[in-house]
Design an enzyme around this catalytic site. Structure first.
Site, PDB file in Angstrom:
ATOM      1  N   ASP A 357       0.826  -1.205   0.000  1.00 22.63           N
ATOM      2  CA  ASP A 357       0.000   0.000   0.000  1.00 22.63           C
ATOM      3  C   ASP A 357       0.860   1.255   0.000  1.00 22.63           C
ATOM      4  O   ASP A 357       2.027   1.227   0.377  1.00 22.63           O
ATOM      5  CB  ASP A 357      -0.927   0.007   1.214  1.00 22.63           C
ATOM      6  N   GLU A 358       0.273   2.350  -0.423  1.00 22.79           N
ATOM      7  CA  GLU A 358       0.857   3.686  -0.320  1.00 22.79           C
ATOM      8  C   GLU A 358       2.306   3.747  -0.801  1.00 22.79           C
ATOM      9  O   GLU A 358       3.148   4.392  -0.185  1.00 22.79           O
ATOM     10  CB  GLU A 358       0.736   4.197   1.121  1.00 22.79           C
TER      11      GLU A 358
END
Length: 680
Positions: A357-358
């Site tokens: 993620d991210e």
């Protein structure tokens, strides 16, 4: 109070005696035993235990058929019988006995069951269950003569035991002997889960939480049939697991946390201890190493993982998206292979979580390159890939058995539908419904609010099977409630953020949708309150829930109105009750003593509200009427002097006037004390 504002005899407020051993010595203030010499005090004269009902169980069973007028009462001579020839069933029996013995005072021997229908005691059998129970379900039959749990697997027996616990009076969770009676309502429950995966995540990277804290969390979540614990083991702020091939990951990368501090990490032996402890409670550990982003702790530990060959400084902030492994270096994939292989060798569960993620510091092509290289490394260990839903990007290849974990804020997501179209399953963790680190309201602490405020009804009122458009229920593996720890510093924080919302998520994962009803759920949830109080869970008393109480309501006694020896009543730190709080002197023997009235003799719950800044330790002796109720009790840091927490203890009061004294036992004095509450 700050050191510069107090004489030298006061606390060293800037000191940080990071004693995790003190926390262990506490054995959860809640679970402290009343001692008289070397013996355990039997709480004679306590009120009879309140009976439970089929309607109190969380999560709601598939089928519950009460037998009107029938009740089983556990006799002093009862035994626990388990399936003959099954060591694992015997282990479940031993686990159940371990819960029942302290509160009942009964011997409850565990032995192998004979043939035929059980006619007494509690039986745990691996035969005769209704065919519908599957691999995780159970059948529970209660007559006036016996309690019988039947299942097809040991997991099913364990889940049945959790229901039996809730059908017994809340006092059964006590660590001191209570008078009973230990009754179970008669009838039959046939029960099994809606979804195979029912999890919670504990982020130990942003703030490190020691083994004892993780184990206590495991014990609490097991009661609600949670069967997966996802451990977020690495992030920008800390690396929390030893990797032999890359030792500086733990020793250097694990040396800090959000806001600074000593951080910490698990040795391999400690991690395996957590895994084994969870397995005994039918909980599978899912370890996560977040890649290619959220990797500053690794990048700081090894310069060669950076594209420029320069290691950045350790990071203690809370920003995201700025770090990345160098996706063009072969060293990166050697690193990933070493880490994943060593982690897999210690993890018997089916999944390795690779985060994903991210990853804002990588381009879409770099991200796809990395994930496409990392997934086969997981498969080579014999595990299936789990990752946050970003791994569903169209350029990312599908790996067999892949699970994407959805944390978004919307009810549609192309990354998830793309992954599902290729055969992936989904674990549902929408941040605006299931994130346990979100504040309940604007007035509650700790927590964040970027995904919104999540009160109990918000956590409960959504359907995991139909939540995302384009994702059929058949593609939903289950639910998970993540608890990120940017603001979650102590075990008290964990408890107040998880309870009562985690049981709401647990019900969404276990109970059939046909049972879903907020009005009914809030009543069942409220009935858990006395049980949590006895277990020492410092839960958030949501005004949305009609909380049941054990006997009379709580009575508050302010510290500033008590007898104070070698301490000062102050009001310079916000958040206190009444007109102020007591700041102990830096001296052994300093104390606060309250006068407490009780209408009748017997057991009572004592809650102490305190603040301790970033300091841990400051042990105190708690005495009731001059007799020690708990010796050398240590207090964890609360993170700030405006952050107040509670500690809970079961004590024995006399009828009429009593004295309760909290005495500092070392030169460090005691924490700031706001008040005590007494509840019967």
């Amino acid at each position: 109070m700050e050191d510069a504002m107090r004489p030298a005899v006061r606390h060293d407020r800037a000191s940080g005696r990071g004693s995790r051993l003190a926390r262990l010595a506490m054995v959860s203030f809640t679970a402290a035993l009343l001692t008289a010499g070397a013996g355990v005090a039997v709480l004679t004269g306590a009120e009879p235990a309140d009976a439970a009902a089929f309607g109190d169980v969380v999560p709601a069973p598939v089928s519950a058929q009460p037998a009107s007028g029938t009740t089983y009462t556990l006799p002093a001579g009862a035994g626990i019988l388990t399936e003959a020839g099954s060591a694992q069933a015997a282990d479940v029996g031993t686990y159940l006995a371990g819960i029942l013995r302290p509160s009942t005072g009964y011997a409850l021997p565990v032995s192998a069951a004979g043939t035929g229908t059980p006619v007494s005691g509690i039986s745990l059998l691996l035969s005769g269950a209704d065919a519908s129970v599957g691999q995780q379900g159970y059948q529970l039959d209660v007559t006036s003569a016996a309690v019988v749990i039947r299942a097809r697997t040991v997991t099913g027996l364990f889940n049945g035991v959790q229901t039996l616990r809730q059908l017994l009076p809340a006092e059964v969770e006590s660590t001191t002997v209570r008078p009973g009676p230990w009754t179970v309502p008669g009838g039959r429950i046939v029960d099994y889960p809606r979804f195979a995966y029912r999890g919670t995540m504990l982020d130990v990277a942003r703030h490190f939480h020691p083994v004892a804290t993780v184990k206590r969390y495991i014990d609490r979540i097991a009661l609600y049939k949670i069967n997966y614990l996802h451990l977020h083991l690495s992030d920008d702020q800390g690396w929390r697991i030893v990797v032999d091939a890359w030792p500086r990951l733990a020793t250097y990368g694990g040396s800090t946390q959000v806001g600074g501090g000593v951080g910490g990490y698990y040795t391999k032996a400690q991690y395996q201890d957590i895994v084994a402890y969870a397995a005994q409670r039918q909980i599978t550990i899912v370890p996560e190493i977040d890649m290619p982003g959220h990797t500053n702790a690794a990048l700081a530990s090894y310069a060669e993982l950076n594209c420029n060959g320069v290691a950045p400084a350790l990071y203690t902030g809370t920003d995201v998206g700025f770090s990345s492994l160098c996706t063009s270096k072969e060293t990166t994939y050697t690193f990933a292979q070493n880490v994943l292989s060593e982690l897999a060798a210690m993890t018997p569960g089916p999944y390795l979580h690779i985060g994903g993620d991210e990853a804002s510091a990588t381009s879409a092509s770099q991200y796809a390159t990395f994930v496409n290289r990392a997934q086969p490394l997981v498969a080579a260990t014999g595990k299936a890939v789990m990752g946050w839903h970003q791994i569903g990007a169209s350029a990312v290849q599908h790996s067999p058995g892949r699970v994407t974990q959805y944390w978004g804020l919307t009810t549609s997501d192309s990354l998830v539908t793309n992954a599902v179209s290729k055969g992936a399953k989904v674990v549902m963790s929408p941040a605006n419904k299931a994130y346990l680190d979100m504040k309940y309201t604007s007035a509650t602490t700790p927590g964040q609010s970027w995904a919104g405020y999540i009160e109990v009804q918000t956590a409960y009122e959504w359907n995991p099977g139909t939540y995302l458009s384009g994702v059929p229920e058949t593609a939903v593996l289950g639910v998970e409630a993540p608890l990120w720890t940017e603001t979650v510093v102590t075990e008290d924080h964990i408890e107040s953020m998880a309870f009562p919302r985690l049981p709401a998520i647990a019900e969404l994962g276990w109970s059939p949708w046909s049972t879903h009803n907020w009005t009914a759920f809030r009543q069942r949830l409220g009935a858990q309150g006395p049980r949590w109080t006895i277990m020492g869970i410092g839960f958030y008393r949501s005004p949305q829930v009609p909380w049941a109480t054990e006997g009379q309501g709580a009575v508050r006694y302010e510290a500033e109105n008590a007898v104070i020896s070698r301490g000062v009543a102050e009001s310079n730190h916000a958040g206190f009750s009444g007109t102020g709080f007591v700041n102990y002197d830096n001296a052994a023997g300093s104390y606060v003593q309250w006068t407490v009235n009780a209408a009748a003799a017997g057991a009572a719950t004592l809650r102490v509200r305190y603040a301790n800044g970033t300091t841990t330790g400051r042990p105190m002796d708690i005495a009731v009427n001059g007799a020690t109720a708990a010796a050398g009790v240590a207090f964890d840091g609360t993170g700030a002097w405006t952050t107040w927490q509670t500690r809970t203890l079961t004590v024995n009061l006399n009828a009429g006037t009593n004295t309760v004294r909290a005495t500092a036992t070392t030169a460090g004095g005691g924490p700031n004390v706001d008040y005590i509450e007494i509840q019967r």
